[in-house]
Design a protein around this motif. Sequence first.
Motif, PDB file in Angstrom:
ATOM      1  N   ARG A 277       0.681  -0.997  -0.364  1.00  0.00           N
ATOM      2  CA  ARG A 277      -0.085   0.691  -0.536  1.00  0.00           C
ATOM      3  C   ARG A 277       0.991   1.613   0.272  1.00  0.00           C
ATOM      4  O   ARG A 277       0.450   2.163  -1.052  1.00  0.00           O
ATOM      5  CB  ARG A 277      -1.217  -0.262   1.479  1.00  0.00           C
ATOM      6  CG  ARG A 277      -2.478  -0.578   1.520  1.00  0.00           C
ATOM      7  CD  ARG A 277      -2.708  -0.576   2.007  1.00  0.00           C
ATOM      8  NE  ARG A 277      -3.044  -1.056   3.517  1.00  0.00           N
ATOM      9  CZ  ARG A 277      -3.064  -2.162   3.593  1.00  0.00           C
ATOM     10  NH1 ARG A 277      -3.118  -3.032   2.905  1.00  0.00           N
ATOM     11  NH2 ARG A 277      -2.725  -2.268   5.298  1.00  0.00           N
TER      12      ARG A 277
ATOM     13  N   GLU B  74      -6.366   3.651  -5.970  1.00  0.00           N
ATOM     14  CA  GLU B  74      -7.163   2.257  -5.590  1.00  0.00           C
ATOM     15  C   GLU B  74      -7.485   1.520  -7.062  1.00  0.00           C
ATOM     16  O   GLU B  74      -7.306   0.212  -6.426  1.00  0.00           O
ATOM     17  CB  GLU B  74      -8.661   3.013  -4.224  1.00  0.00           C
ATOM     18  CG  GLU B  74      -9.090   1.392  -3.761  1.00  0.00           C
ATOM     19  CD  GLU B  74      -7.937   0.778  -3.172  1.00  0.00           C
ATOM     20  OE1 GLU B  74      -8.234  -0.124  -2.977  1.00  0.00           O
ATOM     21  OE2 GLU B  74      -7.224   1.648  -2.316  1.00  0.00           O
TER      22      GLU B  74
ATOM     23  N   ARG C 223      -4.767  -1.171  -8.486  1.00  0.00           N
ATOM     24  CA  ARG C 223      -4.236  -2.777  -7.620  1.00  0.00           C
ATOM     25  C   ARG C 223      -4.948  -3.480  -8.021  1.00  0.00           C
ATOM     26  O   ARG C 223      -3.871  -4.385  -8.127  1.00  0.00           O
ATOM     27  CB  ARG C 223      -4.773  -2.661  -6.355  1.00  0.00           C
ATOM     28  CG  ARG C 223      -4.298  -0.937  -5.029  1.00  0.00           C
ATOM     29  CD  ARG C 223      -5.280  -1.027  -4.262  1.00  0.00           C
ATOM     30  NE  ARG C 223      -4.662  -1.981  -3.448  1.00  0.00           N
ATOM     31  CZ  ARG C 223      -6.097  -2.808  -2.895  1.00  0.00           C
ATOM     32  NH1 ARG C 223      -7.575  -3.138  -2.407  1.00  0.00           N
ATOM     33  NH2 ARG C 223      -5.644  -4.303  -2.509  1.00  0.00           N
TER      34      ARG C 223
END
Length: 559
Positions: free
Chosen positions: A467, A477, A480
Amino acid sequence: MIADIHITEKSFGDKTLMRDVKFSVDDGEKVGVVGRNGVGKSTLFGIVAGTDSDYTGEVIFRRGITVASTAQEHHGLGDQTVLSYILVGLPEYAALKKIIDEYPETMGDNMRKIEEYTQALERFDQKGFYQIEEKIARELDNFQLSGCGERPLGSLSGGQKRLVEIVKIMHSGAHLALIDEPTNHMDYVAKQQFIDWMSSQPRQAMLIITHDRDVLGRVDRIVELKDGQAVSYRGNYDAYLKQNAQATAAGMNNFEQIEKRMTNLRQKVLDYQRLKEKSRNPGTIQKFKRLENEARAELAELSEMDKPTFWIDKQSAGQLDYKSAERYGKFKARNIRLSMKDAASRSQHVLVRVEDAAVGVGERILFEGVNIDLREGEAVELRGRNGAGKTTLIRMLLNNGAAIAPPSSARAHAPILYSGNLFLDLQVRVGVYEQEIDERYLADPLEVAIEKLYLSRDLPISDTKIRQLLADYLFTEADRMTPLARLSGGQKARFQIIAMLANDPQLLILDEPTNHLDLPSIEELEIALAKYAGAILYVSHDNYFRQEIGGEVVQIGAA
Protein backbone atom coordinates in the motif's frame (compact mmCIF):
# COMPACT_ATOMS: atom_id res chain seq x y z
CA MET A 1 -6.40 28.26 -38.17
CA ILE A 2 -6.63 24.72 -39.56
CA ALA A 3 -8.21 22.95 -36.58
CA ASP A 4 -10.51 24.07 -33.79
CA ILE A 5 -10.92 21.58 -30.92
CA HIS A 6 -13.62 21.90 -28.28
CA ILE A 7 -14.36 18.86 -26.11
CA THR A 8 -17.21 19.65 -23.75
CA GLU A 9 -16.96 16.31 -21.96
CA LYS A 10 -15.16 12.99 -22.28
CA SER A 11 -15.82 10.31 -19.67
CA PHE A 12 -14.94 6.71 -18.93
CA GLY A 13 -17.68 5.22 -16.77
CA ASP A 14 -18.02 7.44 -13.69
CA LYS A 15 -14.72 9.22 -14.34
CA THR A 16 -14.80 12.52 -16.23
CA LEU A 17 -11.50 12.77 -18.06
CA MET A 18 -12.05 16.09 -19.85
CA ARG A 19 -14.44 18.98 -19.51
CA ASP A 20 -14.37 22.10 -21.67
CA VAL A 21 -11.01 21.32 -23.31
CA LYS A 22 -10.62 24.02 -25.93
CA PHE A 23 -7.74 25.09 -28.19
CA SER A 24 -6.93 25.58 -31.87
CA VAL A 25 -3.98 24.82 -34.16
CA ASP A 26 -2.71 27.33 -36.73
CA ASP A 27 -1.07 26.71 -40.09
CA GLY A 28 2.46 25.38 -39.68
CA GLU A 29 2.29 25.58 -35.88
CA LYS A 30 4.22 23.03 -33.82
CA VAL A 31 2.26 22.33 -30.63
CA GLY A 32 3.59 20.13 -27.83
CA VAL A 33 0.98 18.34 -25.69
CA VAL A 34 2.03 17.56 -22.10
CA GLY A 35 0.32 16.41 -18.92
CA ARG A 36 0.58 13.94 -16.07
CA ASN A 37 0.31 10.25 -16.94
CA GLY A 38 -3.34 9.29 -17.29
CA VAL A 39 -4.83 12.76 -17.95
CA GLY A 40 -6.02 11.77 -21.46
CA LYS A 41 -3.35 12.84 -23.95
CA SER A 42 -3.70 9.74 -26.14
CA THR A 43 -7.48 9.94 -25.76
CA LEU A 44 -7.32 13.52 -27.08
CA PHE A 45 -5.41 12.28 -30.12
CA GLY A 46 -8.03 9.59 -30.77
CA ILE A 47 -10.72 12.27 -30.77
CA VAL A 48 -8.81 14.61 -33.11
CA ALA A 49 -7.87 11.71 -35.43
CA GLY A 50 -11.52 10.64 -35.60
CA THR A 51 -11.03 7.16 -34.13
CA ASP A 52 -12.92 8.07 -30.93
CA SER A 53 -16.40 9.56 -31.37
CA ASP A 54 -17.69 8.84 -27.85
CA TYR A 55 -17.48 12.39 -26.51
CA THR A 56 -19.45 15.62 -26.33
CA GLY A 57 -18.10 18.52 -28.35
CA GLU A 58 -16.72 19.05 -31.83
CA VAL A 59 -13.47 19.06 -33.80
CA ILE A 60 -13.64 21.34 -36.84
CA PHE A 61 -11.05 21.29 -39.63
CA ARG A 62 -10.69 23.88 -42.34
CA ARG A 63 -12.05 22.61 -45.67
CA GLY A 64 -9.52 20.49 -47.61
CA ILE A 65 -7.28 19.77 -44.62
CA THR A 66 -5.54 16.38 -44.53
CA VAL A 67 -4.62 14.78 -41.19
CA ALA A 68 -2.07 12.01 -40.56
CA SER A 69 -1.50 10.33 -37.20
CA THR A 70 0.77 7.73 -35.65
CA ALA A 71 -1.05 4.49 -34.83
CA GLN A 72 -0.81 2.79 -31.43
CA GLU A 73 -2.09 -0.61 -32.56
CA HIS A 74 -1.57 -2.62 -35.75
CA HIS A 75 -4.19 -5.37 -35.40
CA GLY A 76 -4.75 -7.35 -38.58
CA LEU A 77 -1.81 -5.73 -40.38
CA GLY A 78 0.91 -8.20 -39.40
CA ASP A 79 1.30 -9.66 -42.92
CA GLN A 80 1.44 -6.28 -44.69
CA THR A 81 4.94 -5.17 -45.63
CA VAL A 82 6.41 -2.09 -43.98
CA LEU A 83 6.66 -0.27 -47.30
CA SER A 84 3.06 -0.94 -48.33
CA TYR A 85 1.85 0.05 -44.84
CA ILE A 86 3.64 3.41 -45.07
CA LEU A 87 2.40 4.03 -48.63
CA VAL A 88 -1.23 3.26 -47.77
CA GLY A 89 -0.96 5.70 -44.86
CA LEU A 90 0.01 8.61 -47.13
CA PRO A 91 -2.91 10.94 -47.90
CA GLU A 92 -3.97 10.64 -51.57
CA TYR A 93 -1.41 7.97 -52.46
CA ALA A 94 -3.73 4.96 -52.54
CA ALA A 95 -6.48 6.73 -54.49
CA LEU A 96 -4.08 8.19 -57.07
CA LYS A 97 -2.18 4.90 -57.48
CA LYS A 98 -5.44 3.05 -58.04
CA ILE A 99 -6.40 5.43 -60.88
CA ILE A 100 -2.93 5.27 -62.47
CA ASP A 101 -2.81 1.46 -62.31
CA GLU A 102 -6.39 0.67 -63.33
CA TYR A 103 -7.63 3.40 -65.70
CA PRO A 104 -5.36 2.53 -68.69
CA GLU A 105 -7.15 -0.83 -68.87
CA THR A 106 -10.68 0.56 -68.68
CA MET A 107 -10.89 4.22 -69.76
CA GLY A 108 -10.84 3.76 -73.57
CA ASP A 109 -12.29 6.95 -75.11
CA ASN A 110 -14.14 7.97 -71.96
CA MET A 111 -13.17 11.66 -71.70
CA ARG A 112 -14.11 11.92 -68.04
CA LYS A 113 -11.80 9.05 -67.12
CA ILE A 114 -9.05 10.37 -69.40
CA GLU A 115 -9.26 13.72 -67.61
CA GLU A 116 -9.20 12.03 -64.18
CA TYR A 117 -6.23 9.92 -65.27
CA THR A 118 -4.33 12.99 -66.51
CA GLN A 119 -5.03 14.88 -63.29
CA ALA A 120 -3.95 11.86 -61.23
CA LEU A 121 -0.61 11.71 -63.09
CA GLU A 122 -0.03 15.42 -62.48
CA ARG A 123 -0.99 15.18 -58.80
CA PHE A 124 1.13 12.05 -58.31
CA ASP A 125 4.12 13.96 -59.68
CA GLN A 126 3.35 17.09 -57.61
CA LYS A 127 3.30 14.99 -54.42
CA GLY A 128 6.66 13.43 -55.30
CA PHE A 129 5.15 9.95 -55.29
CA TYR A 130 7.26 8.68 -58.22
CA GLN A 131 10.34 8.85 -55.97
CA ILE A 132 8.57 8.06 -52.73
CA GLU A 133 9.73 4.45 -52.37
CA GLU A 134 13.39 5.45 -52.66
CA LYS A 135 12.84 8.30 -50.15
CA ILE A 136 11.16 5.95 -47.67
CA ALA A 137 14.00 3.43 -48.02
CA ARG A 138 16.55 6.17 -47.23
CA GLU A 139 14.53 7.30 -44.20
CA LEU A 140 14.28 3.71 -42.93
CA ASP A 141 18.07 3.51 -43.25
CA ASN A 142 18.43 6.71 -41.21
CA PHE A 143 16.39 5.12 -38.42
CA GLN A 144 18.42 1.91 -38.57
CA LEU A 145 15.66 -0.04 -40.27
CA SER A 146 17.69 -0.98 -43.34
CA GLY A 147 16.08 -3.77 -45.32
CA CYS A 148 12.84 -3.60 -43.34
CA GLY A 149 10.77 -2.22 -46.22
CA GLU A 150 9.84 -5.68 -47.51
CA ARG A 151 9.52 -7.29 -44.07
CA PRO A 152 6.05 -8.03 -42.64
CA LEU A 153 4.98 -5.36 -40.16
CA GLY A 154 4.23 -8.09 -37.63
CA SER A 155 7.89 -9.18 -37.57
CA LEU A 156 9.05 -5.84 -36.13
CA SER A 157 9.50 -5.02 -32.44
CA GLY A 158 7.31 -2.43 -30.72
CA GLY A 159 10.12 0.13 -30.91
CA GLN A 160 10.68 -0.52 -34.62
CA LYS A 161 6.96 -0.12 -35.34
CA ARG A 162 7.04 3.26 -33.58
CA LEU A 163 9.88 4.35 -35.89
CA VAL A 164 7.90 3.14 -38.93
CA GLU A 165 5.04 5.38 -37.76
CA ILE A 166 7.42 8.36 -37.69
CA VAL A 167 8.64 7.61 -41.23
CA LYS A 168 5.00 7.41 -42.35
CA ILE A 169 4.29 10.83 -40.83
CA MET A 170 7.46 12.37 -42.29
CA HIS A 171 6.35 11.48 -45.81
CA SER A 172 2.63 12.08 -45.39
CA GLY A 173 2.65 15.69 -46.54
CA ALA A 174 -0.44 16.18 -44.35
CA HIS A 175 -1.51 19.65 -43.28
CA LEU A 176 -1.73 18.42 -39.66
CA ALA A 177 0.38 15.59 -38.19
CA LEU A 178 -0.61 13.97 -34.88
CA ILE A 179 2.54 12.42 -33.38
CA ASP A 180 2.55 10.42 -30.13
CA GLU A 181 5.87 10.20 -28.19
CA PRO A 182 8.02 10.30 -31.36
CA THR A 183 11.49 10.02 -29.79
CA ASN A 184 10.89 7.01 -27.55
CA HIS A 185 13.15 4.20 -28.84
CA MET A 186 15.24 6.62 -30.92
CA ASP A 187 18.98 6.92 -30.38
CA TYR A 188 20.59 10.36 -30.25
CA VAL A 189 21.30 10.49 -34.00
CA ALA A 190 17.78 9.50 -35.04
CA LYS A 191 16.31 11.87 -32.48
CA GLN A 192 18.28 14.81 -33.86
CA GLN A 193 17.17 13.87 -37.37
CA PHE A 194 13.56 13.96 -36.23
CA ILE A 195 13.99 17.35 -34.51
CA ASP A 196 15.73 18.77 -37.60
CA TRP A 197 12.92 17.47 -39.82
CA MET A 198 10.26 18.88 -37.48
CA SER A 199 11.91 22.30 -37.56
CA SER A 200 12.28 22.25 -41.35
CA GLN A 201 8.55 21.93 -42.11
CA PRO A 202 7.24 25.50 -41.96
CA ARG A 203 3.95 24.66 -43.70
CA GLN A 204 3.03 21.51 -41.78
CA ALA A 205 1.25 21.85 -38.44
CA MET A 206 2.04 19.26 -35.78
CA LEU A 207 0.39 18.21 -32.54
CA ILE A 208 3.02 16.26 -30.62
CA ILE A 209 2.50 14.33 -27.38
CA THR A 210 5.91 14.32 -25.76
CA HIS A 211 7.77 14.81 -22.49
CA ASP A 212 11.08 14.95 -24.33
CA ARG A 213 12.38 18.35 -23.33
CA ASP A 214 14.66 18.53 -26.38
CA VAL A 215 11.61 18.26 -28.65
CA LEU A 216 9.59 20.69 -26.50
CA GLY A 217 12.46 23.15 -26.85
CA ARG A 218 11.64 23.46 -30.56
CA VAL A 219 7.85 23.87 -30.49
CA ASP A 220 5.86 27.10 -30.93
CA ARG A 221 3.34 26.43 -28.18
CA ILE A 222 2.66 23.96 -25.39
CA VAL A 223 -0.82 22.78 -24.42
CA GLU A 224 -0.99 21.19 -20.99
CA LEU A 225 -3.87 18.91 -20.03
CA LYS A 226 -4.59 19.18 -16.33
CA ASP A 227 -7.62 19.11 -14.06
CA GLY A 228 -9.75 18.04 -17.04
CA GLN A 229 -8.98 21.17 -19.05
CA ALA A 230 -6.37 22.48 -21.50
CA VAL A 231 -4.02 25.37 -20.67
CA SER A 232 -2.10 26.94 -23.55
CA TYR A 233 1.39 28.46 -23.19
CA ARG A 234 2.89 30.44 -26.04
CA GLY A 235 6.52 29.58 -26.82
CA ASN A 236 8.85 26.63 -26.22
CA TYR A 237 9.73 24.61 -23.10
CA ASP A 238 11.70 27.38 -21.37
CA ALA A 239 8.84 29.84 -21.97
CA TYR A 240 6.38 27.24 -20.65
CA LEU A 241 8.32 26.86 -17.39
CA LYS A 242 8.31 30.63 -16.78
CA GLN A 243 4.61 31.07 -17.63
CA ASN A 244 3.64 28.00 -15.63
CA ALA A 245 5.49 29.29 -12.56
CA GLN A 246 3.71 32.65 -12.79
CA ALA A 247 0.29 31.08 -13.40
CA THR A 248 0.79 28.54 -10.61
CA ALA A 249 1.83 31.22 -8.11
CA ALA A 250 -1.32 33.19 -8.95
CA GLY A 251 -3.44 30.04 -8.83
CA MET A 252 -2.11 29.09 -5.39
CA ASN A 253 -2.89 32.55 -4.08
CA ASN A 254 -6.46 32.29 -5.41
CA PHE A 255 -6.89 28.81 -3.93
CA GLU A 256 -5.59 30.01 -0.55
CA GLN A 257 -8.16 32.81 -0.60
CA ILE A 258 -10.89 30.26 -1.37
CA GLU A 259 -9.74 28.09 1.56
CA LYS A 260 -9.81 31.13 3.86
CA ARG A 261 -13.28 32.02 2.59
CA MET A 262 -14.49 28.45 3.30
CA THR A 263 -13.10 28.63 6.85
CA ASN A 264 -14.84 31.94 7.32
CA LEU A 265 -18.14 30.56 5.97
CA ARG A 266 -18.03 27.53 8.30
CA GLN A 267 -17.66 29.90 11.24
CA LYS A 268 -20.51 32.08 9.93
CA VAL A 269 -22.81 29.05 9.73
CA LEU A 270 -22.12 28.26 13.39
CA ASP A 271 -22.53 31.91 14.42
CA TYR A 272 -25.87 32.28 12.57
CA GLN A 273 -27.10 29.01 14.12
CA ARG A 274 -26.35 30.27 17.63
CA LEU A 275 -27.88 33.69 16.99
CA LYS A 276 -31.01 32.07 15.50
CA GLU A 277 -31.39 29.80 18.56
CA LYS A 278 -30.99 32.72 20.98
CA SER A 279 -33.45 35.00 19.18
CA ARG A 280 -37.08 35.28 20.21
CA ASN A 281 -38.27 37.68 17.54
CA PRO A 282 -39.70 35.78 14.51
CA GLY A 283 -38.33 38.39 12.10
CA THR A 284 -34.85 38.14 13.59
CA ILE A 285 -35.01 34.33 13.49
CA GLN A 286 -35.93 34.43 9.80
CA LYS A 287 -33.08 36.87 9.11
CA PHE A 288 -30.44 34.60 10.71
CA LYS A 289 -31.95 31.54 9.05
CA ARG A 290 -31.66 33.24 5.66
CA LEU A 291 -28.05 34.27 6.35
CA GLU A 292 -27.23 30.74 7.50
CA ASN A 293 -28.72 29.23 4.33
CA GLU A 294 -26.82 31.70 2.14
CA ALA A 295 -23.54 30.84 3.91
CA ARG A 296 -24.27 27.10 3.57
CA ALA A 297 -25.07 27.47 -0.14
CA GLU A 298 -21.86 29.37 -0.87
CA LEU A 299 -19.86 26.88 1.22
CA ALA A 300 -21.41 23.94 -0.68
CA GLU A 301 -20.56 25.58 -4.01
CA LEU A 302 -16.94 26.20 -3.02
CA SER A 303 -16.61 22.69 -1.55
CA GLU A 304 -17.50 21.16 -4.92
CA MET A 305 -14.43 22.77 -6.51
CA ASP A 306 -11.59 20.32 -7.04
CA LYS A 307 -8.18 21.34 -5.79
CA PRO A 308 -6.16 22.49 -8.82
CA THR A 309 -2.93 20.69 -9.75
CA PHE A 310 0.06 22.82 -8.78
CA TRP A 311 3.52 21.96 -10.13
CA ILE A 312 6.53 24.23 -10.67
CA ASP A 313 9.90 23.06 -11.97
CA LYS A 314 12.67 23.01 -9.37
CA GLN A 315 14.59 25.96 -10.84
CA SER A 316 11.53 28.23 -10.89
CA ALA A 317 10.46 26.95 -7.45
CA GLY A 318 13.84 28.04 -6.09
CA GLN A 319 13.16 31.60 -7.29
CA LEU A 320 9.77 31.99 -5.58
CA ASP A 321 9.40 34.64 -2.90
CA TYR A 322 8.96 33.47 0.70
CA LYS A 323 5.14 33.52 0.73
CA SER A 324 4.80 31.79 -2.64
CA ALA A 325 7.37 29.16 -1.64
CA GLU A 326 5.42 28.52 1.57
CA ARG A 327 2.18 28.15 -0.41
CA TYR A 328 3.88 25.78 -2.86
CA GLY A 329 5.10 23.58 -0.04
CA LYS A 330 1.52 23.41 1.21
CA PHE A 331 -0.39 22.99 -2.07
CA LYS A 332 1.98 21.33 -4.59
CA ALA A 333 0.70 18.26 -6.43
CA ARG A 334 1.65 14.83 -5.17
CA ASN A 335 4.62 13.35 -6.98
CA ILE A 336 6.38 10.02 -6.93
CA ARG A 337 8.56 9.48 -3.82
CA LEU A 338 11.80 7.62 -4.40
CA SER A 339 13.68 6.25 -1.40
CA MET A 340 17.44 6.10 -1.96
CA LYS A 341 20.45 6.33 0.34
CA ASP A 342 22.04 9.73 0.17
CA ALA A 343 25.68 10.77 -0.21
CA ALA A 344 26.45 10.49 3.51
CA SER A 345 27.20 6.78 3.07
CA ARG A 346 29.34 7.20 -0.06
CA SER A 347 32.72 5.46 -0.49
CA GLN A 348 35.19 5.05 -3.34
CA HIS A 349 34.66 1.30 -3.75
CA VAL A 350 35.08 0.09 -7.36
CA LEU A 351 31.82 -1.48 -8.53
CA VAL A 352 32.36 -1.85 -12.29
CA ARG A 353 35.56 -2.10 -14.29
CA VAL A 354 35.88 -2.68 -18.04
CA GLU A 355 39.40 -2.88 -19.46
CA ASP A 356 40.01 -2.55 -23.21
CA ALA A 357 36.98 -4.72 -23.98
CA ALA A 358 36.18 -5.95 -27.48
CA VAL A 359 32.81 -7.67 -27.93
CA GLY A 360 31.26 -9.21 -31.01
CA VAL A 361 28.70 -11.66 -32.33
CA GLY A 362 30.13 -14.43 -34.49
CA GLU A 363 32.83 -12.79 -36.60
CA ARG A 364 31.26 -9.31 -36.35
CA ILE A 365 32.81 -6.88 -33.87
CA LEU A 366 30.22 -4.76 -32.08
CA PHE A 367 32.73 -2.53 -30.28
CA GLU A 368 36.30 -2.53 -29.07
CA GLY A 369 38.66 -0.51 -26.87
CA VAL A 370 36.01 0.23 -24.21
CA ASN A 371 37.24 1.18 -20.73
CA ILE A 372 35.11 1.92 -17.64
CA ASP A 373 36.11 2.55 -14.02
CA LEU A 374 32.94 3.15 -12.00
CA ARG A 375 33.00 3.74 -8.24
CA GLU A 376 30.34 4.55 -5.66
CA GLY A 377 29.11 8.11 -6.02
CA GLU A 378 30.08 8.27 -9.70
CA ALA A 379 28.11 8.09 -12.95
CA VAL A 380 29.04 6.74 -16.36
CA GLU A 381 26.96 7.24 -19.50
CA LEU A 382 27.08 4.64 -22.26
CA ARG A 383 26.72 6.57 -25.51
CA GLY A 384 26.07 4.91 -28.85
CA ARG A 385 23.61 4.25 -31.62
CA ASN A 386 20.88 1.64 -31.34
CA GLY A 387 22.46 -1.76 -31.98
CA ALA A 388 25.97 -0.60 -31.10
CA GLY A 389 26.16 -3.01 -28.15
CA LYS A 390 25.22 -0.92 -25.08
CA THR A 391 22.61 -3.41 -23.84
CA THR A 392 24.91 -6.32 -24.73
CA LEU A 393 27.67 -4.87 -22.54
CA ILE A 394 25.24 -4.34 -19.65
CA ARG A 395 23.97 -7.92 -19.87
CA MET A 396 27.48 -9.33 -19.99
CA LEU A 397 28.42 -7.32 -16.90
CA LEU A 398 25.36 -8.61 -15.06
CA ASN A 399 26.33 -12.11 -16.13
CA ASN A 400 29.73 -11.69 -14.47
CA GLY A 401 31.60 -10.78 -17.61
CA ALA A 402 30.41 -13.67 -19.76
CA ALA A 403 27.99 -14.12 -22.60
CA ILE A 404 24.65 -15.59 -21.56
CA ALA A 405 24.77 -19.22 -22.62
CA PRO A 406 22.19 -19.67 -25.36
CA PRO A 407 20.74 -22.90 -26.76
CA SER A 408 23.18 -24.62 -29.10
CA SER A 409 21.08 -23.60 -32.11
CA ALA A 410 21.47 -19.90 -31.18
CA ARG A 411 25.08 -20.02 -30.05
CA ALA A 412 26.27 -18.38 -33.25
CA HIS A 413 24.32 -15.24 -32.22
CA ALA A 414 25.67 -15.09 -28.64
CA PRO A 415 27.94 -12.15 -27.72
CA ILE A 416 31.62 -13.00 -27.27
CA LEU A 417 34.27 -11.15 -25.25
CA TYR A 418 37.16 -11.28 -27.74
CA SER A 419 39.64 -9.41 -25.59
CA GLY A 420 39.90 -7.37 -22.39
CA ASN A 421 38.21 -7.83 -19.03
CA LEU A 422 34.77 -7.19 -17.56
CA PHE A 423 34.32 -6.92 -13.80
CA LEU A 424 31.26 -6.32 -11.62
CA ASP A 425 31.61 -6.72 -7.85
CA LEU A 426 29.61 -9.87 -7.01
CA GLN A 427 28.74 -8.49 -3.57
CA VAL A 428 27.12 -5.33 -4.91
CA ARG A 429 23.33 -4.98 -4.98
CA VAL A 430 22.23 -3.96 -8.45
CA GLY A 431 19.00 -2.22 -9.47
CA VAL A 432 18.17 -2.32 -13.18
CA TYR A 433 15.66 -0.09 -14.97
CA GLU A 434 14.56 -1.73 -18.20
CA GLN A 435 12.10 -0.44 -20.78
CA GLU A 436 10.32 -3.78 -21.11
CA ILE A 437 8.53 -5.39 -18.14
CA ASP A 438 9.36 -9.02 -17.40
CA GLU A 439 6.66 -11.07 -19.15
CA ARG A 440 6.10 -13.08 -15.94
CA TYR A 441 4.25 -10.12 -14.43
CA LEU A 442 2.19 -8.76 -17.35
CA ALA A 443 -0.97 -10.78 -16.64
CA ASP A 444 -0.85 -10.11 -12.89
CA PRO A 445 -2.80 -7.34 -11.13
CA LEU A 446 -0.45 -4.59 -9.99
CA GLU A 447 -0.44 -5.47 -6.27
CA VAL A 448 0.14 -9.17 -7.07
CA ALA A 449 3.00 -8.27 -9.42
CA ILE A 450 4.69 -6.19 -6.70
CA GLU A 451 4.36 -9.05 -4.22
CA LYS A 452 5.76 -11.59 -6.72
CA LEU A 453 8.61 -9.23 -7.58
CA TYR A 454 9.74 -8.95 -3.95
CA LEU A 455 9.29 -12.66 -3.21
CA SER A 456 11.29 -13.65 -6.32
CA ARG A 457 14.24 -11.74 -4.83
CA ASP A 458 13.75 -13.11 -1.30
CA LEU A 459 12.83 -9.64 -0.07
CA PRO A 460 10.30 -9.07 2.74
CA ILE A 461 6.92 -7.76 1.60
CA SER A 462 3.60 -7.11 3.36
CA ASP A 463 0.21 -5.60 2.56
CA THR A 464 1.30 -2.43 4.38
CA LYS A 465 4.47 -2.19 2.28
CA ILE A 466 2.50 -2.72 -0.95
CA ARG A 467 0.00 0.00 0.00
CA GLN A 468 2.87 2.37 0.78
CA LEU A 469 4.56 1.66 -2.57
CA LEU A 470 1.29 2.23 -4.42
CA ALA A 471 0.86 5.57 -2.64
CA ASP A 472 4.49 6.62 -3.17
CA TYR A 473 4.23 6.00 -6.91
CA LEU A 474 0.82 7.65 -7.38
CA PHE A 475 -1.20 4.53 -8.12
CA THR A 476 -4.92 4.76 -7.35
CA GLU A 477 -7.14 2.23 -5.64
CA ALA A 478 -8.48 1.22 -9.07
CA ASP A 479 -4.92 0.56 -10.31
CA ARG A 480 -4.30 -2.07 -7.59
CA MET A 481 -6.25 -4.80 -9.37
CA THR A 482 -5.43 -3.74 -12.94
CA PRO A 483 -3.20 -6.20 -14.86
CA LEU A 484 0.19 -4.71 -15.70
CA ALA A 485 -0.41 -5.26 -19.41
CA ARG A 486 -3.34 -2.81 -19.27
CA LEU A 487 -1.47 -0.01 -17.46
CA SER A 488 -0.34 3.09 -19.36
CA GLY A 489 3.26 3.58 -20.44
CA GLY A 490 3.83 5.98 -17.55
CA GLN A 491 2.35 3.57 -15.00
CA LYS A 492 4.50 0.73 -16.31
CA ALA A 493 7.55 2.99 -16.02
CA ARG A 494 6.72 3.64 -12.34
CA PHE A 495 6.43 -0.12 -11.75
CA GLN A 496 9.90 -0.50 -13.27
CA ILE A 497 11.27 2.07 -10.81
CA ILE A 498 9.74 0.06 -7.93
CA ALA A 499 11.48 -3.03 -9.31
CA MET A 500 14.78 -1.18 -9.67
CA LEU A 501 14.84 0.09 -6.07
CA ALA A 502 13.39 -2.99 -4.35
CA ASN A 503 16.72 -4.35 -3.03
CA ASP A 504 18.19 -0.99 -1.87
CA PRO A 505 20.79 -1.08 -4.69
CA GLN A 506 24.34 0.23 -4.55
CA LEU A 507 24.56 0.30 -8.35
CA LEU A 508 21.80 1.54 -10.67
CA ILE A 509 21.72 0.57 -14.33
CA LEU A 510 19.28 2.78 -16.23
CA ASP A 511 18.13 2.16 -19.82
CA GLU A 512 16.28 5.25 -21.09
CA PRO A 513 14.53 5.89 -17.74
CA THR A 514 12.73 9.07 -18.84
CA ASN A 515 10.73 7.37 -21.61
CA HIS A 516 7.01 7.40 -20.68
CA LEU A 517 7.47 9.45 -17.47
CA ASP A 518 5.71 12.82 -17.23
CA LEU A 519 7.67 16.01 -16.57
CA PRO A 520 7.18 16.18 -12.77
CA SER A 521 8.15 12.51 -12.42
CA ILE A 522 11.26 12.98 -14.58
CA GLU A 523 12.33 15.90 -12.38
CA GLU A 524 11.70 13.92 -9.18
CA LEU A 525 13.84 11.09 -10.57
CA GLU A 526 16.63 13.56 -11.39
CA ILE A 527 16.51 15.06 -7.90
CA ALA A 528 16.68 11.63 -6.26
CA LEU A 529 19.56 10.50 -8.48
CA ALA A 530 21.51 13.69 -7.71
CA LYS A 531 21.44 12.73 -3.99
CA TYR A 532 22.04 9.01 -4.59
CA ALA A 533 25.05 7.51 -2.78
CA GLY A 534 25.70 4.63 -5.15
CA ALA A 535 27.00 4.39 -8.69
CA ILE A 536 24.97 4.95 -11.86
CA LEU A 537 25.55 3.34 -15.25
CA TYR A 538 23.04 4.76 -17.69
CA VAL A 539 21.86 5.10 -21.27
CA SER A 540 19.81 8.18 -22.17
CA HIS A 541 19.16 10.34 -25.19
CA ASP A 542 17.42 13.01 -23.08
CA ASN A 543 19.95 15.85 -23.08
CA TYR A 544 18.35 17.55 -20.06
CA PHE A 545 18.62 14.29 -18.08
CA ARG A 546 22.23 13.79 -19.24
CA GLN A 547 23.19 17.27 -18.03
CA GLU A 548 21.59 16.61 -14.64
CA ILE A 549 23.25 13.22 -14.08
CA GLY A 550 26.57 14.02 -15.76
CA GLY A 551 29.49 11.66 -15.35
CA GLU A 552 32.03 10.26 -17.79
CA VAL A 553 30.76 9.52 -21.30
CA VAL A 554 31.93 6.19 -22.73
CA GLN A 555 31.38 5.81 -26.47
CA ILE A 556 30.19 2.37 -27.58
CA GLY A 557 30.81 1.81 -31.28
CA ALA A 558 31.10 4.59 -33.85
CA ALA A 559 29.92 8.05 -32.82
